[in-house]
Design a protein around this motif. Structure first.
Motif, short mmCIF file in Angstrom:
data_model
loop_
_atom_site.label_atom_id
_atom_site.label_comp_id
_atom_site.label_asym_id
_atom_site.label_seq_id
_atom_site.Cartn_x
_atom_site.Cartn_y
_atom_site.Cartn_z
N GLU A 1 -11.16 3.13 5.01
CA GLU A 1 -10.69 1.96 4.14
C GLU A 1 -9.21 2.08 4.22
O GLU A 1 -8.67 1.17 4.47
CB GLU A 1 -11.21 2.06 2.54
N ALA A 2 -8.54 3.12 4.15
CA ALA A 2 -7.20 3.44 4.10
C ALA A 2 -6.72 2.96 5.52
O ALA A 2 -5.41 2.23 5.67
CB ALA A 2 -6.86 4.62 3.85
N LEU A 3 -7.59 3.33 6.62
CA LEU A 3 -7.08 3.07 7.90
C LEU A 3 -6.84 1.59 8.02
O LEU A 3 -5.97 1.18 8.55
CB LEU A 3 -8.08 3.77 8.79
N LEU A 4 -8.00 0.94 7.74
CA LEU A 4 -8.09 -0.69 7.83
C LEU A 4 -6.87 -1.32 7.07
O LEU A 4 -6.20 -2.07 7.56
CB LEU A 4 -9.41 -1.15 7.43
N LEU A 5 -6.67 -0.90 5.60
CA LEU A 5 -5.50 -1.57 5.06
C LEU A 5 -4.23 -1.10 5.59
O LEU A 5 -3.26 -2.08 5.69
CB LEU A 5 -5.72 -1.00 3.53
N PHE A 6 -4.24 -0.01 5.97
CA PHE A 6 -2.95 0.52 6.74
C PHE A 6 -2.51 -0.48 7.74
O PHE A 6 -1.36 -1.04 7.91
CB PHE A 6 -2.80 1.94 7.17
N HIS A 7 -3.46 -0.76 8.56
CA HIS A 7 -3.27 -1.59 9.82
C HIS A 7 -3.09 -3.00 9.35
O HIS A 7 -2.63 -3.83 10.34
CB HIS A 7 -4.13 -1.36 10.99
N ARG A 8 -3.78 -3.33 8.42
CA ARG A 8 -3.76 -4.88 7.89
C ARG A 8 -2.28 -5.04 7.46
O ARG A 8 -1.58 -6.16 7.77
CB ARG A 8 -4.71 -5.05 6.73
N GLU A 9 -1.85 -4.09 6.83
CA GLU A 9 -0.23 -4.49 6.34
C GLU A 9 0.59 -4.55 7.69
O GLU A 9 1.67 -5.24 7.52
CB GLU A 9 0.38 -3.06 5.47
N ILE A 10 0.43 -3.75 8.58
CA ILE A 10 1.21 -3.65 9.75
C ILE A 10 1.20 -5.11 10.46
O ILE A 10 2.14 -5.52 10.63
CB ILE A 10 0.86 -2.49 10.70
N LEU A 11 -0.07 -5.57 10.57
CA LEU A 11 -0.46 -6.94 11.14
C LEU A 11 0.52 -7.91 10.51
O LEU A 11 1.02 -9.08 10.93
CB LEU A 11 -1.84 -7.22 11.13
N MET B 1 0.88 -1.19 0.08
CA MET B 1 0.14 0.09 0.14
C MET B 1 0.89 1.37 0.00
O MET B 1 1.70 1.48 1.06
CB MET B 1 -0.83 -0.09 1.21
N ASN B 2 0.57 1.87 -0.93
CA ASN B 2 1.44 3.23 -1.10
C ASN B 2 0.87 4.68 -0.59
O ASN B 2 -0.08 4.79 -1.36
CB ASN B 2 1.97 3.55 -2.56
N LEU B 3 1.18 4.87 0.62
CA LEU B 3 0.40 6.19 1.06
C LEU B 3 1.58 7.21 1.22
O LEU B 3 2.67 6.83 1.37
CB LEU B 3 -0.06 6.01 2.33
N THR B 4 1.04 8.65 0.94
CA THR B 4 2.03 9.75 1.03
C THR B 4 2.14 9.89 2.71
O THR B 4 1.40 9.34 3.30
CB THR B 4 1.46 10.89 0.63
#
Length: 73
Positions: free
Chosen positions: A54-64, A1-4
């Motif tokens: 959605e970004a919040l959930l995906l961001f934390h999914r990647e961390i997990l 996931m590419n976030l700024t």
């Protein structure tokens, strides 16, 4: 996931708002106020509130996923 960097800041501020006041109080207006942004400034980074969630959930999914991978290594 590419976030700024700014998107990550928005995600973290959103997470803080949700933690303090519940998801029902996560609004673009409240988020902009918390971050000292204008509402249109937030829309430059996310289409709408749903996109932020959605970004919040995906961001934390990647961390997990990263943490679980390290456990299995």
């Amino acid at each position: 996931m590419n976030l700024t960097e700014r998107q990550v800041e928005i995600i973290n501020a959103s997470k803080d708002l949700i933690g303090r006041k519940g998801v029902q109080n996560l609004t673009i207006k409240n988020l902009a106020k918390k971050m000292s942004f204008s509402e249109p400034a937030l829309y430059r980074h996310f289409k709408d509130k749903t996109s932020i969630l959605e970004a919040l959930l995906l961001f934390h999914r990647e961390i997990l996923k990263e943490k679980v991978s390290k456990i299995f290594e």
